[in-house]
Design a protein around this motif. Structure first.
Motif: not given
Length: 160
Positions: A29-57
């Protein structure tokens, strides 16, 4: 208003499967703000440069681009902020152990809504060398050519 059900794809990282050997996948799951969810509902996002990081559990998703919501006001979010991933403790511990090995990284594969909630499929991956990428491309081409030959033979067979 009826509850949303099903699986609605927002963004996919096709390049990740080309650049990495996918070892294991997780749904987070993702912790998102309201405007992020609204932007995603419009189908707008890019994962191209994304990466995950583990920090402090905790697991974090960096560099995923969710553009600002056009009708957003001063409450709008920044497009490339880091976002917290919601995973079970044992999943995070597995990722911590495996990602410490040389060459392993965490990459997002796809972003989608599942039953109305934003989810991201992340993968533990190992980077491919250049010759691995060429080999994968060659295998894909060979598979395509053999499928074409088989279908052409079937068409000729039906034509008789």
């Amino acid at each position: 208003m009826a509850k949303e059900t099903g699986h609605k794809l927002i963004a996919q990282n096709k390049k990740a499967r080309h650049d990495y050997h996918i070892l294991d996948t997780y749904e987070a799951g993702l912790v998102l703000t309201g405007t992020e969810v609204k932007s995603l509902r419009l189908g707008r996002a890019s994962l191209v440069d994304g990466f995950g990081q583990l920090d402090g559990g905790e697991a974090w998703l960096h560099n995923v681009h969710i553009p600002e919501y056009t009708q957003g006001t001063w409450t709008n979010h920044s497009a490339r902020r880091k976002r917290k991933l919601l995973l079970h403790r044992d999943e995070i511990e597995k990722l911590v152990k495996k990602s410490q090995e040389t060459g392993h990284t965490i990459v997002p594969l796809q972003l989608y809504f599942k039953d109305g909630r934003a989810k991201v499929e992340i993968a533990l991956a190992k980077g491919k060398k250049e010759y691995d990428k060429r080999q994968t491309l060659r295998e894909k081409q060979d598979r395509r050519e053999s499928d074409r030959a088989i279908s052409a033979a079937k068409r000729r067979e039906r034509g008789r």
